[in-house]
Write a protein that holds these residues in place. Structure first.
Motif, PDB file in Angstrom:
ATOM      1  N   VAL A   1      33.898  11.328  39.536  1.00 13.31           N
ATOM      2  CA  VAL A   1      34.445  10.101  38.965  1.00 13.31           C
ATOM      3  C   VAL A   1      34.282  10.125  37.450  1.00 13.31           C
ATOM      4  N   GLY A   2      35.340   9.692  36.768  1.00 14.12           N
ATOM      5  CA  GLY A   2      35.280   9.565  35.321  1.00 14.12           C
ATOM      6  C   GLY A   2      35.906   8.250  34.903  1.00 14.12           C
TER       7      GLY A   2
ATOM      8  N   ASP B   1      36.129   4.662  45.833  1.00 12.78           N
ATOM      9  CA  ASP B   1      36.602   4.809  47.210  1.00 12.78           C
ATOM     10  C   ASP B   1      37.533   6.024  47.324  1.00 12.78           C
ATOM     11  N   LEU B   2      38.513   6.101  46.428  1.00 14.67           N
ATOM     12  CA  LEU B   2      39.450   7.225  46.481  1.00 14.67           C
ATOM     13  C   LEU B   2      38.722   8.542  46.169  1.00 14.67           C
TER      14      LEU B   2
ATOM     15  N   LEU C   1      44.998   2.347  45.557  1.00 12.38           N
ATOM     16  CA  LEU C   1      43.907   3.310  45.771  1.00 12.38           C
ATOM     17  C   LEU C   1      43.261   3.178  47.155  1.00 12.38           C
ATOM     18  N   PRO C   2      42.909   1.951  47.594  1.00 13.52           N
ATOM     19  CA  PRO C   2      42.288   1.859  48.929  1.00 13.52           C
ATOM     20  C   PRO C   2      43.223   2.345  50.038  1.00 13.52           C
TER      21      PRO C   2
ATOM     22  N   VAL D   1      38.776  11.721  39.780  1.00 14.47           N
ATOM     23  CA  VAL D   1      39.458  10.432  39.798  1.00 14.47           C
ATOM     24  C   VAL D   1      38.853   9.590  38.677  1.00 14.47           C
ATOM     25  N   ALA D   2      39.703   9.093  37.790  1.00 16.62           N
ATOM     26  CA  ALA D   2      39.195   8.348  36.640  1.00 16.62           C
ATOM     27  C   ALA D   2      39.795   6.943  36.594  1.00 16.62           C
ATOM     28  N   GLY D   3      38.974   5.985  36.181  1.00 12.77           N
ATOM     29  CA  GLY D   3      39.415   4.595  36.071  1.00 12.77           C
ATOM     30  C   GLY D   3      39.387   4.129  34.636  1.00 12.77           C
ATOM     31  N   GLY D   4      40.285   3.223  34.298  1.00 14.64           N
ATOM     32  CA  GLY D   4      40.350   2.715  32.934  1.00 14.64           C
ATOM     33  C   GLY D   4      40.254   1.204  32.869  1.00 14.64           C
TER      34      GLY D   4
END
Ligand SMILES: Cc1cc2nc3c(=O)[nH]c(=O)nc-3n(C[C@H](O)[C@H](O)[C@H](O)COP(=O)(O)OP(=O)(O)OC[C@H]3O[C@@H](n4cnc5c(N)ncnc54)[C@H](O)[C@@H]3O)c2cc1C
Ligand SMILES: Cc1cc2nc3c(=O)[nH]c(=O)nc-3n(C[C@H](O)[C@H](O)[C@H](O)COP(=O)(O)OP(=O)(O)OC[C@H]3O[C@@H](n4cnc5c(N)ncnc54)[C@H](O)[C@@H]3O)c2cc1C
Lengths: 269, 327
Positions: free
Chosen positions: B238-239, B229-230, B314-315, B214-217
């Protein structure tokens, strides 16, 4: 200080990149200086700019590429950033080179440049955005039998002590390596922020000419490079089938649940 | 024709991680598999090798006066690997695809006059006996195959290329020692320092080898809580995008110049899908994105997408997944 910067001419990653007969299709429309090599050029220019006035005047930054004539646009870009010379090694026999053929030609060109006056440093990008091997710098160091300082997120050169020190981030490990000059260094996109060409540099670049060399100029046996010398050859290349249309859900309060259901349905949970 | 295949073990002193087990699995399809360790293999490692049918481990003993740090210099590792390959008469040398291993592979191939393939996703023997490597290139848009024409091949294999599977018959590996003294060229660069960062004990899988990422930007606006959380609900690594890392919101980014991932499932949240980012994740089997812009480029390569605010989506997804798992 004499610095050679290896720069590759690559298809723009925003364009539709393709293979033709097992080779990368290279058209002048979509070709560009490998973005990551701008960091290598920037590193070289900064090292020279940090020198005392007299040493600076005696310094030289040479951009070197192994490619066809189309690549002159990449070297002109290097001129606009401030490099002094641009050398392109082209030869029909180079076509189809693997990592080793490419490194061999680059090494021969560095040696030829070193015949005029010693080369103190060779700087490359961390990867070419088409091949993405990240091995040419290491092979170049091996060919030249020079110390290898690869994947440098930081590069410090002590011109007086004649050393180069790099910091490399490798996942959970941070390494600081030091080597005497001359050395081969590859820098990452963390190493610096490349400059933009300004008007003065663009005007100055106009008078600079690309120097075109062939294998004969470098004393490289054509049988050892290109298709003839390649240790690997592409046997097939095909575009991947288009993905089916994306399943798109607009969140009206249930988007997260829809996502979870998709993952559960596809046994990804 | 049966080949002698030599696998370089990344972490023999503790236990082997998934990418190493994956290459052992691939290696078995090519010939007889032996392993190389630059440290004493642990009992756990020997058990894993036994389960994968590896009958011989070559342990390299470097000179006692070589510092611990210098043992990790990639030219030193390469000379050791090449020396064992010669002694064992290996035709195929396999490594996982980390940046240091690419350096090791290149130098070993240089020494051995071997053909080199970086980031292979598959390996097979062609009808004419040649070793053929499959590679996905141009940000996952093309599949290529290349044949190695030299007698010896060196190949780095990307993570998640296969599911690691034990051999039908196990073996009791014997450990064979080799003394290797690195050349002066191999130690031409000096290690000033080498620092290992403790993984912060978060218990999450390694980004480069995880089955789910799961990656966030930039769309997280600095708050990675929904992403974490996801990820935790899914048991994922995580990335981030490079922009998110350069902002200081997270430490590792996915992409052509960061970590290349090819998991079973990739979820990108608040990531636009720039070509540089796509180059590092487009080979993922299933791609899911959450983005509030219906026109964002990442949707073009997605299997499933939610147009919405990641802070809401996501939550809710994490809660639904936890409910499904009954935790
Ligand atoms: C998709 C693809 C896959 C390939 N796979 C293989 C393979 O598995 N095995 C193999 O032997 N060959 C392979 N090749 C051929 C290989 O790409 C070429 O030999 C290439 O010139 C160098 O490799 P790279 O692009 O990976 O460069 P990298 O090793 O990623 O380049 C790093 C740096 O070296 C310098 N550099 C690289 N090439 C040049 C150049 N031509 N001129 C000047 N400087 C340069 C640049 O500074 C660059 O930033 C592949 C090519 C492509 C396009
Ligand atoms: C040489 C070079 C190498 C590079 N290498 C890499 C690399 O390896 N990896 C990499 O990632 N990048 C790399 N980059 C950078 C890359 O080009 C992009 O700039 C970067 O990936 C963009 O990051 P982003 O998607 O997080 O940000 P943006 O492009 O700004 O996208 C943010 C997205 O979030 C969405 N969004 C905003 N708010 C919300 C919300 N509340 N909920 C949901 N969605 C929201 C927006 O619609 C937008 O699509 C490289 C660049 C260069 C020049």
């Amino acid at each position: 200080m004499r610095i050679v910067v290896a720069v590759k001419y690559v298809p723009d990653i925003q364009s539709d990149r393709a293979f033709v007969d097992g080779r990368v299709e290279r058209t002048s429309d979509d070709g560009t200086l490998n973005e990551l090599d701008e960091h290598a050029l920037e590193a070289a220019l900064r090292i020279v700019e940090a020198l005392p006035e007299d040493e600076r005047a005696a310094s030289e930054v040479v951009a070197l590429t192994v490619a066809g004539e189309d690549a002159d646009s990449a070297l002109r870009k290097a001129f606009q950033l401030g490099v002094d010379r641009g050398v392109r090694v082209s030869d029909d026999a180079i076509a189809g080179s693997d990592y080793f053929g490419t490194a061999r030609v680059l090494a021969a060109a560095v040696r030829a440049l070193g015949a005029d006056a010693p080369v103190d440093l060779v700087i490359t990008g961390m990867a070419a955005l088409d091949g993405l091997g990240s091995v040419v710098p290491v092979l170049l160091a091996a060919e030249l039998d020079l110390p290898q300082l690869a994947i440098a997120g930081d590069l410090q050169v002590d011109a007086a002590a004649r050393t180069a020190t790099v910091t490399r981030e490798l996942g959970h490990v941070t390494e600081v390596l030091e080597a005497p000059l001359p050395a081969v260094v590859s820098v990452t996109d963390h190493a610096n922020d490349p400059r933009f060409p300004n008007f003065k540099l663009i005007m100055a670049a106009r008078s600079k000419k690309v120097e075109a060399w062939s294998l004969a100029d470098l004393d490289v046996d054509p049988a050892t490079v290109g298709d003839a010398g390649a240790r690997t050859r592409v046997v097939s290349a095909a575009p991947r089938p288009e993905k089916p249309e994306v399943e798109l859900v607009v969140d009206k309060g249930e988007g997260g649940k829809a996502l979870a259901e998709y993952l559960i349905r596809n046994e990804l949970v | 024709m049966t080949r002698n295949v030599l696998v370089l073990l990344d972490t023999p002193a503790s236990e082997l991680r998934s990418p190493a087990l994956e290459i052992l699995t691939i290696a078995r399809t090519l010939g007889t598999v032996e392993a190389v360790a630059l440290e004493e293999p642990s009992a756990a490692t020997l058990d894993q090798l036994a389960a994968h049918g590896v009958a011989r481990v070559h342990r390299v003993d470097l000179p006692a006066d070589l510092s611990d740090d210098a043992r990790h210099l990639t030219p030193v590792v390469a000379e050791a690997f090449a020396a064992v390959a010669r002694a064992a008469g290996a035709q195929v040398l396999l490594l996982t695809s980390s940046f240091p291993n690419k350096e090791v592979a290149a130098r070993a191939a240089h020494t051995l006059g071997a053909g080199l393939v970086i980031d292979a996703a598959a390996l097979r023997t062609a009808d004419d006996g040649a070793l053929v490597a499959g590679k996905r290139v141009f940000a996952g848009a093309w599949d290529t195959e290349c044949a190695v024409s030299t007698d010896v091949a060196v190949v780095t294999v990307r993570a998640n290329a296969v599911v690691p599977t034990p051999a039908d018959a196990s073996a009791v590996p014997e450990v064979v020692a080799h003394d290797v003294a690195p050349s002066a060229s191999a130690t031409a660069a000096r290690v000033v320092s080498r620092t290992t960062h403790e993984t912060d004990g978060d218990g999450r899988p390694e980004l480069a080898e995880a089955a789910i990422v799961v990656a966030g930007g930039r769309g997280t606006d600095g708050d990675f809580t929904p992403v974490l959380d996801l990820a935790d609900a899914l048991g994922a690594a995580v990335g981030a995008s490079r922009d998110a890392v350069f902002e200081g919101w997270f430490d590792t980014f996915v992409g052509q110049t960061g970590v290349t991932v090819a998991p079973r499932l990739y979820v990108g949240a608040g990531i636009s899908g720039a070509p540089h980012h796509r180059g590092g994740m487009q080979a993922s089997q299933v791609i899911v994105a959450v983005n509030n812009d219906p026109e964002c480029p990442i949707f073009e390569i997605c299997d499933f997408a939610v147009v919405g605010d990641l802070a809401d989506v996501l939550p809710q997804a994490a809660a639904a997944i936890r409910a499904h798992k009954g935790v």
